[in-house]
Design a protein around this motif. Structure first.
Motif, PDB file in Angstrom:
ATOM      1  N   GLN A   3     104.594  -2.637   8.964  1.00  0.00           N
ATOM      2  CA  GLN A   3     105.418  -3.802   8.725  1.00  0.00           C
ATOM      3  C   GLN A   3     104.684  -4.707   7.735  1.00  0.00           C
ATOM      4  O   GLN A   3     103.460  -4.646   7.603  1.00  0.00           O
ATOM      5  CB  GLN A   3     105.703  -4.542  10.029  1.00  0.00           C
ATOM      6  N   PHE A   4     105.440  -5.554   7.060  1.00  0.00           N
ATOM      7  CA  PHE A   4     104.817  -6.399   6.051  1.00  0.00           C
ATOM      8  C   PHE A   4     103.705  -7.260   6.642  1.00  0.00           C
ATOM      9  O   PHE A   4     102.653  -7.438   6.028  1.00  0.00           O
ATOM     10  CB  PHE A   4     105.869  -7.287   5.379  1.00  0.00           C
ATOM     11  N   GLU A   5     103.899  -7.777   7.835  1.00  0.00           N
ATOM     12  CA  GLU A   5     102.897  -8.645   8.435  1.00  0.00           C
ATOM     13  C   GLU A   5     101.588  -7.905   8.680  1.00  0.00           C
ATOM     14  O   GLU A   5     100.519  -8.520   8.753  1.00  0.00           O
ATOM     15  CB  GLU A   5     103.429  -9.234   9.748  1.00  0.00           C
ATOM     16  N   ASP A   6     101.644  -6.579   8.815  1.00  0.00           N
ATOM     17  CA  ASP A   6     100.426  -5.802   9.037  1.00  0.00           C
ATOM     18  C   ASP A   6      99.485  -5.863   7.837  1.00  0.00           C
ATOM     19  O   ASP A   6      98.276  -5.626   7.982  1.00  0.00           O
ATOM     20  CB  ASP A   6     100.768  -4.335   9.323  1.00  0.00           C
ATOM     21  N   LEU A   7     100.011  -6.168   6.666  1.00  0.00           N
ATOM     22  CA  LEU A   7      99.175  -6.231   5.468  1.00  0.00           C
ATOM     23  C   LEU A   7      98.269  -7.455   5.464  1.00  0.00           C
ATOM     24  O   LEU A   7      97.241  -7.466   4.785  1.00  0.00           O
ATOM     25  CB  LEU A   7     100.054  -6.253   4.208  1.00  0.00           C
ATOM     26  N   VAL A  65     101.397  -3.618  -3.694  1.00  0.00           N
ATOM     27  CA  VAL A  65     100.266  -4.457  -3.321  1.00  0.00           C
ATOM     28  C   VAL A  65      99.025  -3.581  -3.231  1.00  0.00           C
ATOM     29  O   VAL A  65      99.033  -2.559  -2.530  1.00  0.00           O
ATOM     30  CB  VAL A  65     100.493  -5.161  -1.968  1.00  0.00           C
ATOM     31  N   ILE A  66      97.970  -3.957  -3.919  1.00  0.00           N
ATOM     32  CA  ILE A  66      96.710  -3.234  -3.831  1.00  0.00           C
ATOM     33  C   ILE A  66      95.932  -3.760  -2.640  1.00  0.00           C
ATOM     34  O   ILE A  66      95.803  -4.966  -2.450  1.00  0.00           O
ATOM     35  CB  ILE A  66      95.886  -3.380  -5.122  1.00  0.00           C
ATOM     36  N   MET A  67      95.449  -2.829  -1.810  1.00  0.00           N
ATOM     37  CA  MET A  67      94.653  -3.180  -0.647  1.00  0.00           C
ATOM     38  C   MET A  67      93.278  -2.531  -0.780  1.00  0.00           C
ATOM     39  O   MET A  67      93.097  -1.626  -1.597  1.00  0.00           O
ATOM     40  CB  MET A  67      95.355  -2.690   0.638  1.00  0.00           C
ATOM     41  N   PRO A  68      92.294  -2.943   0.008  1.00  0.00           N
ATOM     42  CA  PRO A  68      90.956  -2.352  -0.111  1.00  0.00           C
ATOM     43  C   PRO A  68      90.928  -0.846   0.126  1.00  0.00           C
ATOM     44  O   PRO A  68      90.074  -0.156  -0.419  1.00  0.00           O
ATOM     45  CB  PRO A  68      90.153  -3.097   0.971  1.00  0.00           C
ATOM     46  N   THR A  69      91.882  -0.322   0.905  1.00  0.00           N
ATOM     47  CA  THR A  69      91.843   1.105   1.232  1.00  0.00           C
ATOM     48  C   THR A  69      93.039   1.889   0.705  1.00  0.00           C
ATOM     49  O   THR A  69      93.177   3.076   1.001  1.00  0.00           O
ATOM     50  CB  THR A  69      91.770   1.304   2.752  1.00  0.00           C
ATOM     51  N   GLU A  96     110.467  -1.921   5.926  1.00  0.00           N
ATOM     52  CA  GLU A  96     109.223  -1.219   6.229  1.00  0.00           C
ATOM     53  C   GLU A  96     108.350  -1.191   4.979  1.00  0.00           C
ATOM     54  O   GLU A  96     108.816  -1.462   3.861  1.00  0.00           O
ATOM     55  CB  GLU A  96     109.496   0.211   6.702  1.00  0.00           C
ATOM     56  N   VAL A  97     107.101  -0.876   5.171  1.00  0.00           N
ATOM     57  CA  VAL A  97     106.134  -0.781   4.088  1.00  0.00           C
ATOM     58  C   VAL A  97     105.528   0.614   4.092  1.00  0.00           C
ATOM     59  O   VAL A  97     105.097   1.108   5.138  1.00  0.00           O
ATOM     60  CB  VAL A  97     105.010  -1.832   4.245  1.00  0.00           C
TER      61      VAL A  97
END
Length: 225
Positions: A3-7, A65-69, A96-97
């Motif tokens: 979910q978006f909030e998980d980011l 969206v770029i994330m560390p992993t 969903e993401v």
């Protein structure tokens, strides 16, 4: 799926909006995440104007969206466009993401021509031949026809990436971490092989690098250790 909030995305984070332009081509435009109302909406700043992109309510788009992993991608639509106190886009909350993990050690085999400049010698990158043999999100293997330096020397590596029908030019700050054996290099044009680690990169370049490596991994171009 996430979910978006998980980011746990923080306001001010760099994101990219992927939209279809008036010429029916896809465009990836940089912007900034402003905030969200959980399960209701997202706000992002209006990207810089583009001749082929006409923003309008109801327009479908994707946000990356770029994330560390890894790289997170979500689908949304424009619900409204605001002008005050600054230009922004009001997006529908994503259902969903999709998150694609990119491990730092995962390397992709490539054959990319490269131009290399030593930081302490200016940007004279045309004096010798070089190419990238494999690449990851944290570094690359570089082959050259001359000795470019010692472990610890800083470089700027200029390469052009092609993926998803798009050409991107990157100038990557890096540091030499190892001098590697050249036994597997059948092309004797390149007498030297180096292990190179990237220095901190701007968000846009990190996004492109993650996307390039991810595409390579999906295509099965993994490099062996």
């Amino acid at each position: 799926m996430k979910q978006f909030e998980d980011l746990k995305l923080m306001p001010g984070a760099s994101v990219q909006l992927v939209v279809v332009g008036n010429d029916q081509q896809n465009y990836s435009l940089d912007t900034v995440y402003i905030g969200s109302l959980a399960l209701h909406s997202l706000l992002v700043a209006m990207p810089s104007p583009h001749l082929e992109v006409q923003w309008r309510s109801g327009m479908r788009l994707a946000m990356t969206v770029i994330m560390p992993t890894g790289v997170a991608t979500l689908s949304s639509r424009i619900d409204a466009i605001g002008e005050r106190p600054y230009s922004y886009i009001h997006l529908s909350y994503p259902q969903e993401v999709v998150f694609r993990e990119v491990r730092g050690a995962a390397r992709v085999k490539v054959e990319l021509p490269a131009k290399v400049a030593k930081v302490d010698e200016g940007d004279d990158s045309s004096g010798f031949q070089s190419r990238v043999l494999d690449i990851s999100v944290s570094g690359l293997k570089l082959a050259t026809d001359t000795n470019i330096g010692r472990v610890g020397d800083e470089l700027t590596i200029h390469i052009t990436m092609y993926f998803a029908g798009i050409e991107r030019e990157l100038s990557l700050p890096a540091v030499i971490r190892a001098r590697l054996a050249n036994a597997n290099n059948e092309d004797q044009t390149y007498a030297n092989v180096y292990g190179v680690q990237f220095l901190p990169l701007p968000d846009e370049q990190r996004i492109l690098l993650h996307a390039f490596v991810l595409n390579g991994l999906q295509a099965g171009s993994c490099a062996t250790v």
